[in-house]
Design a protein around this motif. Structure first.
Motif, PDB file in Angstrom:
ATOM      1  N   HIS A  30      -0.962  -1.632 -10.397  1.00 46.62           N
ATOM      2  CA  HIS A  30      -0.659  -0.093  -9.834  1.00 46.62           C
ATOM      3  C   HIS A  30      -1.563  -0.044  -8.651  1.00 46.62           C
ATOM      4  O   HIS A  30      -2.414  -0.617  -8.355  1.00 46.62           O
ATOM      5  CB  HIS A  30      -1.676   0.773 -10.974  1.00 46.62           C
ATOM      6  CG  HIS A  30      -2.415   1.784 -10.358  1.00 46.62           C
ATOM      7  ND1 HIS A  30      -1.981   2.900 -10.000  1.00 46.62           N
ATOM      8  CD2 HIS A  30      -3.656   2.053 -10.322  1.00 46.62           C
ATOM      9  CE1 HIS A  30      -2.652   3.581  -9.798  1.00 46.62           C
ATOM     10  NE2 HIS A  30      -3.967   3.267  -9.845  1.00 46.62           N
ATOM     11  N   MET A  31      -0.773   0.906  -7.610  1.00 49.48           N
ATOM     12  CA  MET A  31      -1.361   0.980  -6.346  1.00 49.48           C
ATOM     13  C   MET A  31      -1.623   2.315  -6.280  1.00 49.48           C
ATOM     14  O   MET A  31      -0.921   3.428  -6.606  1.00 49.48           O
ATOM     15  CB  MET A  31      -0.226   0.607  -5.380  1.00 49.48           C
ATOM     16  CG  MET A  31      -0.638   0.940  -3.888  1.00 49.48           C
ATOM     17  SD  MET A  31      -2.028   0.085  -3.322  1.00 49.48           S
ATOM     18  CE  MET A  31      -1.451  -1.557  -3.341  1.00 49.48           C
ATOM     19  N   PRO A  40       0.543   9.176   1.354  1.00 47.45           N
ATOM     20  CA  PRO A  40      -0.583   9.682   0.036  1.00 47.45           C
ATOM     21  C   PRO A  40      -0.631  11.077   0.289  1.00 47.45           C
ATOM     22  O   PRO A  40      -0.337  11.793   1.285  1.00 47.45           O
ATOM     23  CB  PRO A  40      -1.824   9.058   0.545  1.00 47.45           C
ATOM     24  CG  PRO A  40      -1.549   8.633   2.117  1.00 47.45           C
ATOM     25  CD  PRO A  40      -0.052   8.321   2.355  1.00 47.45           C
ATOM     26  N   TRP A  98       0.937  -1.067  -0.015  1.00 46.17           N
ATOM     27  CA  TRP A  98       0.038   0.094  -0.171  1.00 46.17           C
ATOM     28  C   TRP A  98       0.858   1.150   0.007  1.00 46.17           C
ATOM     29  O   TRP A  98       1.963   1.216   0.320  1.00 46.17           O
ATOM     30  CB  TRP A  98      -0.863   0.137   0.996  1.00 46.17           C
ATOM     31  CG  TRP A  98      -0.213  -0.316   2.541  1.00 46.17           C
ATOM     32  CD1 TRP A  98      -0.353  -1.692   3.100  1.00 46.17           C
ATOM     33  CD2 TRP A  98      -0.145   0.594   3.624  1.00 46.17           C
ATOM     34  NE1 TRP A  98       0.222  -1.590   4.162  1.00 46.17           N
ATOM     35  CE2 TRP A  98       0.580  -0.209   4.593  1.00 46.17           C
ATOM     36  CE3 TRP A  98       0.127   1.954   3.589  1.00 46.17           C
ATOM     37  CZ2 TRP A  98       0.847   0.373   5.777  1.00 46.17           C
ATOM     38  CZ3 TRP A  98       0.761   2.390   4.801  1.00 46.17           C
ATOM     39  CH2 TRP A  98       1.181   1.598   5.733  1.00 46.17           C
ATOM     40  N   TYR A  99       0.250   2.324  -0.338  1.00 38.27           N
ATOM     41  CA  TYR A  99       1.115   3.438  -0.809  1.00 38.27           C
ATOM     42  C   TYR A  99       1.282   4.339   0.550  1.00 38.27           C
ATOM     43  O   TYR A  99       0.244   5.007   1.282  1.00 38.27           O
ATOM     44  CB  TYR A  99       0.028   4.331  -1.535  1.00 38.27           C
ATOM     45  CG  TYR A  99       0.808   5.305  -2.405  1.00 38.27           C
ATOM     46  CD1 TYR A  99       1.265   5.358  -3.893  1.00 38.27           C
ATOM     47  CD2 TYR A  99       0.926   6.686  -1.983  1.00 38.27           C
ATOM     48  CE1 TYR A  99       2.025   6.166  -4.489  1.00 38.27           C
ATOM     49  CE2 TYR A  99       1.520   7.806  -2.713  1.00 38.27           C
ATOM     50  CZ  TYR A  99       1.884   7.683  -3.821  1.00 38.27           C
ATOM     51  OH  TYR A  99       2.531   8.589  -4.622  1.00 38.27           O
ATOM     52  N   ASP A 155      -2.783   5.947  -4.870  1.00 39.87           N
ATOM     53  CA  ASP A 155      -2.538   7.080  -3.918  1.00 39.87           C
ATOM     54  C   ASP A 155      -3.812   7.219  -3.372  1.00 39.87           C
ATOM     55  O   ASP A 155      -4.947   7.808  -3.973  1.00 39.87           O
ATOM     56  CB  ASP A 155      -2.027   8.366  -4.429  1.00 39.87           C
ATOM     57  CG  ASP A 155      -1.662   9.361  -3.633  1.00 39.87           C
ATOM     58  OD1 ASP A 155      -2.670   9.532  -2.490  1.00 39.87           O
ATOM     59  OD2 ASP A 155      -0.897  10.329  -3.794  1.00 39.87           O
TER      60      ASP A 155
END
Ligand code: 0GY
Length: 308
Positions: A270-271, A20, A16-17, A273
């Motif tokens: 792609h994760m 953010p 996970w990002y 934001d």
């Protein structure tokens, strides 16, 4: 392997990002992130032996830090399939939320009444039935019906997760459920198909003909083929999902919910934001009135009716 991390995450899985963006869209006061998860930490809450993926840890403290960063007031923590029917990580998150989180559990028919009651007291208000074949093994409908009948007595609802192509086959089961029914991610439409084509029309009909059916208009990052790229210099990520989500929000403004889906299980390309995901909201709920219903009034009515 780090001895404190007894589980090796699924190869290719994106973390996970962290960090953010601060959303440009300011969510209304009291906004609810109505679809998110906690994963472990695996050392404290082991992942289920029957899981189809092993996630990276994503703790309740990290979830609540994200909530504050994004400007949300509350969460609905949904049991993720990697924890099977052991709801302790999710329930632990509710208990440590200071009343700011409700939950949706996964249970088997063997669950006892005292176990259901304890979950209710912790803040659980629904069960999730998952029909996405890559995530779960098949559960017979008679078991699900039995569970639905029992949880209806507690005033809980059923959350269903399925792929659009499977709706015709599941229609009879869904339309006879005795509770409010909340659909995850708009029934996962194929956004390359026309919005007025038979597949999405069937989903709209499902909601139109059954006033107990609600939808989460979440997960543009999962549904989008276009992806997060800004087009023409404009920040307009996931724009191919916008017409679908907007149609549901505008047609059923009192039966829609929104959630981040943090920490975004099973993403390999792609994760998102999460700040950018919040900035997606005004594209699908275009007025302050629709935004308040989506983010505050509807989730409060379903999860905190005594405070709505
Ligand atoms: C979601 C979506 C997914 C996974 C789960 O419980 C889960 O494992 O829900 C998915 O892979 O599409 O809503 O989190």
């Amino acid at each position: 392997m780090d001895p404190k991390t007894p589980f090796q995450k699924t190869p290719g899985w994106l973390d996970w990002y962290a960090g953010p963006a601060k959303p440009r869209f300011k969510v209304p006061a009291g906004a609810v992130d109505a679809h998110c998860h906690v994963f472990g930490p695996g050392a404290e809450y082991p992942y289920a032996p029957e899981r189809k993926y092993t996630p990276c840890d994503a703790s309740r403290d990290q979830l609540y830090a994200l909530r504050d960063h994004l400007g949300f007031a509350r969460n609905v923590v949904v049991q993720a399939t990697c924890h099977g029917a052991d709801n302790s990580a999710m329930v632990g998150a509710l208990i440590h939320s200071g009343g700011k989180a409700r939950g949706v559990a996964t249970v088997k028919r063997s669950v006892t009444d005292p176990e259901l009651q304890a979950m209710h007291e912790a803040g659980v208000r629904g069960v999730r039935f998952n029909f996405v074949k890559r995530l779960v093994d098949f559960t017979p409908k008679d078991e699900l019906n039995e569970i639905a009948t029992r949880i209806a007595e507690l005033g809980w609802h059923v959350v269903i997760y399925f792929e659009a192509v499977d709706l015709p086959e599941l229609w009879d089961f869904f339309t006879t459920l005795p509770t409010t029914v909340v659909v995850d991610h708009m029934g996962r439409p194929d956004v390359t198909k026309p919005i007025d084509g038979p597949e999405f029309e069937l989903f709209v009909k499902f909601m139109r003909e059954h006033s107990n059916v609600w939808s989460k208009v979440s997960c543009p990052e999962r549904l989008s083929v276009q992806g997060p790229q800004a087009l023409n210099g404009e920040q307009n990520a996931y724009r191919d999902v916008v017409p679908f989500a907007r149609r549901i929000v505008e047609t059923f403004p009192d039966r829609v919910l929104w959630g981040t889906d943090w920490p975004h299980p099973n993403l390999k390309d792609h994760m998102p934001d999460d700040g950018l995901l919040v900035d997606f909201i005004p594209h699908i709920a275009t007025t302050p009135d629709l935004q308040r219903k989506l983010l505050v009034d509807n989730p409060m009515r379903l999860y905190w009716p005594d405070q709505a």
